[in-house]
Design a protein around this motif. Structure first.
Motif, PDB file in Angstrom:
ATOM      1  N   ARG A  34      -4.549 -15.959  -5.197  1.00 29.45           N
ATOM      2  CA  ARG A  34      -3.807 -16.352  -4.009  1.00 29.45           C
ATOM      3  C   ARG A  34      -4.364 -15.632  -2.778  1.00 29.45           C
ATOM      4  NH1 ARG A  34       1.178 -17.782  -6.271  1.00 29.45           N
ATOM      5  NH2 ARG A  34       1.684 -18.933  -4.338  1.00 29.45           N
ATOM      6  N   LYS A  35      -4.140 -16.259  -1.626  1.00 29.59           N
ATOM      7  CA  LYS A  35      -4.567 -15.692  -0.351  1.00 29.59           C
ATOM      8  C   LYS A  35      -3.357 -15.607   0.565  1.00 29.59           C
ATOM      9  CE  LYS A  35      -7.596 -16.582   3.634  1.00 29.59           C
ATOM     10  NZ  LYS A  35      -8.644 -17.490   4.191  1.00 29.59           N
ATOM     11  N   LEU A  45      -6.089 -20.010  -3.447  1.00 22.26           N
ATOM     12  CA  LEU A  45      -7.515 -20.118  -3.168  1.00 22.26           C
ATOM     13  C   LEU A  45      -8.259 -20.752  -4.332  1.00 22.26           C
ATOM     14  CD1 LEU A  45      -9.931 -19.408  -1.283  1.00 22.26           C
ATOM     15  CD2 LEU A  45     -10.053 -17.209  -2.468  1.00 22.26           C
ATOM     16  N   ALA A  46      -7.915 -20.385  -5.557  1.00 32.28           N
ATOM     17  CA  ALA A  46      -8.635 -20.891  -6.726  1.00 32.28           C
ATOM     18  C   ALA A  46      -7.727 -20.848  -7.944  1.00 32.28           C
ATOM     19  CB  ALA A  46      -9.902 -20.082  -6.972  1.00 32.28           C
ATOM     20  N   GLY A  47      -7.946 -21.801  -8.856  1.00 29.60           N
ATOM     21  CA  GLY A  47      -7.144 -21.887 -10.060  1.00 29.60           C
ATOM     22  C   GLY A  47      -5.965 -22.839  -9.892  1.00 29.60           C
ATOM     23  N   LEU A  48      -5.330 -23.174 -11.012  1.00 29.65           N
ATOM     24  CA  LEU A  48      -4.178 -24.076 -11.008  1.00 29.65           C
ATOM     25  C   LEU A  48      -3.050 -23.406 -11.788  1.00 29.65           C
ATOM     26  CD1 LEU A  48      -3.089 -26.895 -10.207  1.00 29.65           C
ATOM     27  CD2 LEU A  48      -3.928 -27.708 -12.435  1.00 29.65           C
ATOM     28  N   VAL A  58     -14.487 -25.516  -7.747  1.00 26.68           N
ATOM     29  CA  VAL A  58     -13.978 -25.250  -6.402  1.00 26.68           C
ATOM     30  C   VAL A  58     -12.458 -25.397  -6.396  1.00 26.68           C
ATOM     31  CG1 VAL A  58     -14.032 -25.932  -3.976  1.00 26.68           C
ATOM     32  CG2 VAL A  58     -16.111 -26.077  -5.368  1.00 26.68           C
ATOM     33  N   GLY A  59     -11.774 -24.377  -5.851  1.00 27.41           N
ATOM     34  CA  GLY A  59     -10.332 -24.467  -5.672  1.00 27.41           C
ATOM     35  C   GLY A  59      -9.585 -24.692  -6.966  1.00 27.41           C
ATOM     36  N   ASP A  94     -14.986 -20.469   0.499  1.00 27.74           N
ATOM     37  CA  ASP A  94     -14.463 -21.837   0.400  1.00 27.74           C
ATOM     38  C   ASP A  94     -13.778 -22.112  -0.936  1.00 27.74           C
ATOM     39  OD1 ASP A  94     -16.626 -21.906  -1.289  1.00 27.74           O
ATOM     40  OD2 ASP A  94     -17.552 -23.682  -0.427  1.00 27.74           O
ATOM     41  N   GLY A  95     -13.608 -21.047  -1.755  1.00 30.70           N
ATOM     42  CA  GLY A  95     -12.921 -21.210  -3.037  1.00 30.70           C
ATOM     43  C   GLY A  95     -13.820 -21.619  -4.187  1.00 30.70           C
TER      44      GLY A  95
END
Length: 442
Positions: A34-35, A45-48, A58-59, A94-95
């Motif tokens: 998280r950001k 920012l990244a992951g689900l 990405v992301g 950019d993730g």
């Protein structure tokens, strides 16, 4: 995601802060990174959330499995200890997520580059001033070092051997080290969890440092002085110098002195704690200023007239030079001397200087006539026709008349003086006469 108390996390474990004040969180229980912006706005920012795996991407296309440690380097790149995947991940601004070192799902303690390296439940991370990543390899009870190229080595401790021994390299013993931090001189501080102690590694020799110096835009000669900006990962001040080209630098202020390619060097010479940084050179092109020449049309001259001075100016204010391309004239400086009748082509030139580009040449034609109201080249041709050339006022119409007795005059033609300063007349009826008189008048 949300702002302030509207956001939600699940067992967050690691945090890091970049140079802009953004906070990054290893959201352990959500398997995400998280950001948090300086205003408190939280984004992923990244992951689900709720989906774990080992996928690079990405992301939300990326996947983590209980990420715990997180660190950020001087360039804003994040590093994450993906604990249950036994890997160290890398995340750009950019993730974009990639695996820096380790093999997903395969624990171990092997040193090596990229997927050859092995970790066992790595936890906290730290990054030094030149981008080396340090890992508290918890289950191995060792401290690892990973270069920016992904080469992993064991800095301290021995895999499979726990203890509380101080020393150097493989003689050191930890017991499930978890926390890790690094100071500005490269000293590591380790939370040795199983021993309930805080351990430190002292640097032997100076630390390395790198310079960040962005490319410079092209300029035009005559542009105002401009400032240079660069930073050293050590935090020490950066010095600038001109390697080549038409420019000077004072502190960080560049003054352009001409055109061409300018190369600027950023340097940091180091101090008692840091070695000198590798120099960074940046080049840019300075375009010379365009200029034009004003060189007006030249008035008609007569053979025998006094020499006269040419006049022209360059928009740059630089002096203009002259030359004779062709025709009956010679030059001394800017003074023209006529050497006969005809057309002389004169050129005005300005070759430029350090600041100004050469100006386009300007050519003017100088008409030099034998005289005014002068007849030349009068002759009867072999076929009996009569021809002559008359010099008069340009643009004026003249009437050519003929007579056999000088009393009765017959108009033959009306001609205009051309830009060459003369008219040419041919009497095709002269073949009918033994003699004939001609006169020309406006």
């Amino acid at each position: 995601d949300g702002t302030g108390s509207a956001a939600r996390f699940k067992n967050p474990t690691g945090v890091a802060v970049d140079g802009s004040g953004n906070v990054y969180v290893a959201d352990y229980g959500n398997w995400t990174i998280r950001k948090i912006a300086p205003g408190g706005a939280v984004s992923t920012l990244a992951g689900l959330a709720g989906s774990h795996a080992t996928t690079d991407g990405v992301g939300t296309a990326a996947r983590f499995f209980y990420p715990s440690g997180i660190a950020v380097d001087y360039a804003g790149i994040l590093y994450v200890s993906d604990t249950f995947n036994h890997t160290i991940r890398k995340i750009t601004s950019d993730g974009t997520v990639s695996t820096l070192a380790g093999f997903p799902g395969s624990g171990g303690a092997a040193d090596g580059t990229g997927t050859v390296a092995r970790f066992s439940y790595p936890e906290e991370l730290a990054v030094d001033s030149i981008g080396n990543v340090y890992v508290a390899d918890n289950n191995n009870s060792i401290i690892r070092k990973i270069t920016s190229a992904g080469a992993a080595s064991t800095l301290a401790g021995l895999s499979g051997h726990i203890g509380n021994t101080d020393g150097n390299g493989g003689t050191v013993r930890f017991k499930f080290a978890t926390g890790l931090a690094i100071d500005s001189t490269g000293n590591l501080f380790v939370a040795d969890n199983g021993n309930s102690t805080i351990r430190t590694t002292r640097q032997v020799g100076k630390s390395e440092q790198l310079i960040t110096f962005a490319p410079l835009p092209d300029k035009s000669a005559g542009d105002a002085p401009f400032t240079l900006t660069a930073s050293a990962s050590s935090g020490l001040p950066v010095a600038f110098s001109i390697v080549s080209g038409a420019a000077t630098v004072s502190n960080n202020l560049v003054t352009l002195t001409g055109g061409g390619t300018v190369t600027v060097r950023a340097s940091q010479s180091g101090n008692t704690n840091f070695n000198a940084a590798p120099d960074i050179d940046r080049s840019f092109v300075v375009t010379k200023l365009p200029q034009t020449i004003t060189f007006g049309a030249l008035s008609k001259q007569v053979v025998g007239d006094a020499p006269f001075a040419l006049s022209a100016s360059a928009s740059s204010g630089l002096p203009v030079s002259f030359s004779v391309l062709s025709g009956p004239a010679i030059l001394s400086g800017n003074v023209v001397t006529m050497t006969g009748a005809g057309l002389a082509v004169l050129r005005a030139s300005q070759t430029g200087d350090a600041t100004n580009a050469p100006a386009p040449n300007v050519d003017q034609v100088l008409l030099i006539v034998p005289g005014n109201n002068v007849i030349t080249d009068a002759q009867r041709l072999a076929n009996g026709m009569f021809t002559m050339r008359f010099y008069g006022d340009t643009g004026t119409n003249y009437v050519v008349k003929a007579s056999t007795n000088l009393v009765n005059w017959l108009p033959l033609a009306t001609n205009q003086i051309s830009g060459l300063g003369y008219l040419e007349f041919t009497d095709i009826s002269s073949t009918n006469y033994d003699r004939r008189f001609y006169r020309i008048a406006p």
